[in-house]
Write an enzyme that holds these catalytic residues in place. Structure first.
Site, PDB file in Angstrom:
ATOM      1  N   HIS A 168       6.249 -24.619   1.833  1.00  0.00           N
ATOM      2  CA  HIS A 168       5.175 -23.877   2.613  1.00  0.00           C
ATOM      3  C   HIS A 168       4.652 -22.813   1.333  1.00  0.00           C
ATOM      4  O   HIS A 168       4.756 -21.597   1.559  1.00  0.00           O
ATOM      5  CB  HIS A 168       5.677 -23.265   3.724  1.00  0.00           C
ATOM      6  CG  HIS A 168       4.589 -22.444   4.733  1.00  0.00           C
ATOM      7  ND1 HIS A 168       3.328 -21.824   4.114  1.00  0.00           N
ATOM      8  CD2 HIS A 168       4.229 -22.833   6.067  1.00  0.00           C
ATOM      9  CE1 HIS A 168       2.699 -21.545   5.196  1.00  0.00           C
ATOM     10  NE2 HIS A 168       3.336 -22.149   6.148  1.00  0.00           N
TER      11      HIS A 168
ATOM     12  N   GLU B 285       0.478 -26.726   0.808  1.00  0.00           N
ATOM     13  CA  GLU B 285       1.965 -26.846   1.056  1.00  0.00           C
ATOM     14  C   GLU B 285       1.940 -28.509   0.865  1.00  0.00           C
ATOM     15  O   GLU B 285       1.291 -29.320   1.641  1.00  0.00           O
ATOM     16  CB  GLU B 285       2.210 -26.595   2.716  1.00  0.00           C
ATOM     17  CG  GLU B 285       1.770 -24.972   2.837  1.00  0.00           C
ATOM     18  CD  GLU B 285       1.650 -24.990   4.317  1.00  0.00           C
ATOM     19  OE1 GLU B 285       2.280 -25.632   5.199  1.00  0.00           O
ATOM     20  OE2 GLU B 285       0.878 -24.036   4.739  1.00  0.00           O
TER      21      GLU B 285
END
Length: 279
Positions: free
Chosen positions: A157, A257
């Site tokens: 992330h 991400e």
């Protein structure tokens, strides 16, 4: 405490165990809480690639806002109420199990103290393999150590540092995306791709390279083992609602991400590797 020629460990003033890498190619900082990369600065230009919130909670009581959180074994919200978003590994202690140190590239292998947890039924061994050199490579490796198949989701992330979100352009994405801001509408990827408001998009393409460009630097972001690329920026209103993010900081970050959002099934004995490379 020196761990190798280019790797040292220290305890922060709030009690987090931090690992510092400083070789001839780059510097990097990693928190053993969450197996969480906090900083990566290549020495070729001395520009920070990762954004870390000035108000990130750095005492081990909450997931760290910024850097590269590890999402596993689910992505976003779990269908069972009360479980943490993005799984439980980003709030687990991790240990260094291997260091391979060269002058221009340092390899670290980490594993969480445990990979089992409420909301996940599988038997798995999870490792994080990090290479700090002219590029940062981070691989999330999942191995099924049990006797039956399991399904999982995951993401690296990454929060990238940008000078001005209004000047950002993304290249390399195509096809359709799921727009979570617009009731999960399926929409075509914009061209040119700019960030004009709150953005939460799951791109259904498996692009192996995305370029993030602003008026200061250009970053190449490589991906493998993924089924989607997620692009996220909270915008002003949502940033103002976050206790661990100054409201104006949305202008200086963008998440791109490398993710498995549609589910990956691993049979007994199988291994999956999710990798992101940052140049």
């Amino acid at each position: 405490m020196k761990l190798s020629a280019h790797v040292s460990q220290r305890t922060s003033d709030k009690g987090l165990e931090l690992v510092n890498v400083d070789n001839q190619s780059a510097t990097a900082v990693l928190s053993l809480y969450g197996g969480h990369m906090l900083s990566f600065i290549p020495k070729k230009d001395n520009l920070e690639r990762l954004w870390l919130s000035p108000e990130a909670i750095m005492d081990g009581t909450k997931a760290i806002r910024g850097g590269i959180p590890v999402c596993w074994p689910w992505f976003a919200a779990h269908q069972q109420p009360g479980l943490p978003a993005h799984g439980y590994l980003r709030t687990q202690p991790w240990n260094i199990v291997h260091i391979n140190d060269a002058s221009d590239c340092t390899e670290l292998v980490l594993q969480p103290v445990q990979s089992t947890g409420k909301g996940f039924e599988g038997d798995a061994e999870v490792s994080l393999v990090i290479h700090v050199g002219e590029q940062l490579s981070i691989s999330l490796v999942t191995r099924n150590t049990g006797h039956s198949a399991f399904e999982f989701r995951a993401a690296l992330h990454s929060y990238f540092k940008v000078s001005d979100i209004s000047q950002v352009q993304i290249q390399g994405l195509s096809g359709q995306y799921i727009d979570k801001v617009q009731q999960n509408s399926l929409l075509p990827t914009p061209s040119p791709y700019n960030i004009l408001a709150e953005t939460d998009r799951i791109h259904l393409c498996t692009a192996d390279k995305v370029v993030l460009e602003d008026n200061v630097q250009q970053m190449a972001i490589g991906s493998s083992g993924h089924d989607s690329i997620v692009v996220w920026n909270p915008g002003l209103q949502k940033a103002a609602e976050m206790a661990d993010m100054p409201e104006q900081e949305y202008q200086h970050m963008l998440c791109i991400e490398t993710a498995v959002t549609r589910g990956k099934t691993l049979q007994a004995g199988e291994t999956h590797t999710l990798t992101q490379r940052i140049g």
